[in-house]
Design an enzyme around this catalytic site. Structure first.
Site, PDB file in Angstrom:
ATOM      1  N   GLY A  59     -56.503  -3.139 -24.267  1.00 51.41           N
ATOM      2  CA  GLY A  59     -56.310  -3.174 -22.935  1.00 51.41           C
ATOM      3  C   GLY A  59     -55.314  -2.265 -22.266  1.00 51.41           C
ATOM      4  N   ASP A 115     -50.942  -4.325 -20.641  1.00 52.58           N
ATOM      5  CA  ASP A 115     -51.733  -4.180 -19.459  1.00 52.58           C
ATOM      6  C   ASP A 115     -51.279  -5.415 -18.614  1.00 52.58           C
ATOM      7  OD1 ASP A 115     -52.625  -6.175 -21.594  1.00 52.58           O
ATOM      8  OD2 ASP A 115     -54.723  -5.783 -21.296  1.00 52.58           O
ATOM      9  N   ASP A 118     -49.122 -12.541 -19.764  1.00 53.16           N
ATOM     10  CA  ASP A 118     -49.609 -13.763 -19.258  1.00 53.16           C
ATOM     11  C   ASP A 118     -48.599 -14.621 -19.674  1.00 53.16           C
ATOM     12  OD1 ASP A 118     -51.292 -15.539 -18.263  1.00 53.16           O
ATOM     13  OD2 ASP A 118     -52.583 -15.403 -20.041  1.00 53.16           O
ATOM     14  N   VAL A 168     -58.342 -11.480 -14.386  1.00 49.78           N
ATOM     15  CA  VAL A 168     -58.653 -10.279 -14.007  1.00 49.78           C
ATOM     16  C   VAL A 168     -59.172  -9.336 -15.003  1.00 49.78           C
ATOM     17  CG1 VAL A 168     -56.885 -10.122 -12.083  1.00 49.78           C
ATOM     18  CG2 VAL A 168     -56.157  -9.658 -14.389  1.00 49.78           C
TER      19      VAL A 168
HETATM   20  P1  IMP Z   1     -50.007 -13.443 -23.503  1.00 44.72           P
HETATM   21  O1  IMP Z   1     -49.765 -13.412 -24.933  1.00 44.72           O
HETATM   22  O2  IMP Z   1     -50.590 -14.845 -22.821  1.00 44.72           O
HETATM   23  O3  IMP Z   1     -48.958 -12.805 -22.482  1.00 44.72           O
HETATM   24  O4  IMP Z   1     -51.391 -12.554 -23.322  1.00 44.72           O
HETATM   25  C1  IMP Z   1     -51.278 -11.323 -22.993  1.00 44.72           C
HETATM   26  C2  IMP Z   1     -52.837 -10.806 -23.463  1.00 44.72           C
HETATM   27  O5  IMP Z   1     -53.924 -11.717 -23.036  1.00 44.72           O
HETATM   28  C3  IMP Z   1     -53.100  -9.440 -22.527  1.00 44.72           C
HETATM   29  O6  IMP Z   1     -52.778  -8.307 -23.381  1.00 44.72           O
HETATM   30  C4  IMP Z   1     -54.511  -9.593 -22.327  1.00 44.72           C
HETATM   31  O7  IMP Z   1     -55.206  -9.124 -23.643  1.00 44.72           O
HETATM   32  C5  IMP Z   1     -54.757 -11.204 -22.369  1.00 44.72           C
HETATM   33  N1  IMP Z   1     -54.970 -11.491 -21.231  1.00 44.72           N
HETATM   34  C6  IMP Z   1     -54.348 -12.456 -20.091  1.00 44.72           C
HETATM   35  N2  IMP Z   1     -54.676 -12.596 -18.972  1.00 44.72           N
HETATM   36  C7  IMP Z   1     -55.693 -11.962 -18.821  1.00 44.72           C
HETATM   37  C8  IMP Z   1     -56.644 -11.437 -17.681  1.00 44.72           C
HETATM   38  O8  IMP Z   1     -56.513 -11.991 -16.590  1.00 44.72           O
HETATM   39  N3  IMP Z   1     -57.830 -10.797 -17.948  1.00 44.72           N
HETATM   40  C9  IMP Z   1     -57.910 -10.129 -19.196  1.00 44.72           C
HETATM   41  N4  IMP Z   1     -56.990 -10.391 -20.239  1.00 44.72           N
HETATM   42  C10 IMP Z   1     -55.911 -11.122 -20.050  1.00 44.72           C
END
Ligand code: IMP
Length: 196
Positions: A59, A115, A118, A168
């Site tokens: 991403g 990218d 979350d 997104v």
């Molecule tokens: P985290 O470990 O939950 O912070 O996840 C981060 C990863 O989840 C990012 O690098 C993305 O690959 C994926 N991700 C989280 N939210 C989105 C979104 O809204 N669209 C696309 N990918 C997302």
């Protein structure tokens, strides 16, 4: 850092599969402008260092490519790939390393380029991994931050935009490996199944 309004005034347009539509949340022009600002800020903080950018596949690829071109001075890249499991309501927070870095980060000024932030579980895992490898500096750059969703206690040093809790796509972000090539950051919407 810029914060996005909950509802964009831009109309939805059809997505690339039936039942999917996309609505621009952050236009390509705003992304370009913000990436330029972030690069200036990073260079001000590290004027003489070689900046070693670590992209989290896949991403972050478009963001990293644009950021690198705006940074000026000496820049090097490396990439790694991780997979996360159980990201739903019963999240285990388990992150697995799929592809490690090619070169050592010991003594380097490292910028982890993500990218989107979350839950923060991926970043937490990465920071723990990288800190053990003794970089000179370790900083985090994210284009998008869904701060409402945070579980892990992590934050980025440089954030492009704080966005609402919407799914997104575009500018490298995917849904099922699709939409990465959209130039704008868009909200992906799904048609409600019609009731009979
Ligand atoms: P985290 O470990 O939950 O912070 O996840 C981060 C990863 O989840 C990012 O690098 C993305 O690959 C994926 N991700 C989280 N939210 C989105 C979104 O809204 N669209 C696309 N990918 C997302």
């Amino acid at each position: 850092m810029a914060t996005q309004r909950k509802h964009s005034s831009v109309r939805s347009r059809p997505g690339n599969r039936p039942g999917e539509s996309v609505r621009v949340l952050i236009s390509r022009a705003r992304v370009r402008q913000r990436v330029r600002q972030m690069a200036r800020q990073i260079r001000r903080d590290f004027p003489r260092d070689t900046l070693h950018l670590i992209g989290v596949l896949k991403g972050s690829v478009l963001f990293l490519a644009d950021l690198a071109r705006e940074l000026g001075g000496e820049v090097s890249f490396d990439f790694l790939s991780v997979s996360s499991y159980g990201k739903g309501t019963n999240s285990t927070g388990e992150v697995k390393l799929i592809k490690d870095l090619d070169v050592s980060i010991e003594g380097r000024t490292v910028l982890v380029v993500e990218d989107i932030l979350d839950t923060g579980l991926t970043l937490k895992y990465l920071l723990r991994l990288f800190e053990e490898r003794q970089p000179k500096h370790l900083r985090v750059v994210v284009l998008l931050d869904k701060s409402e969703r945070r579980i892990a206690d992590v934050r980025a040093d440089y954030t492009g935009f704080t966005i609402p809790n919407e799914f997104v796509v575009g500018y490298g972000l995917d849904f099922d490996e699709r939409y990465r090539n959209l130039a704008d950051v868009c909200i992906l919407q799904f048609a409600q199944p019609s009731k009979k």
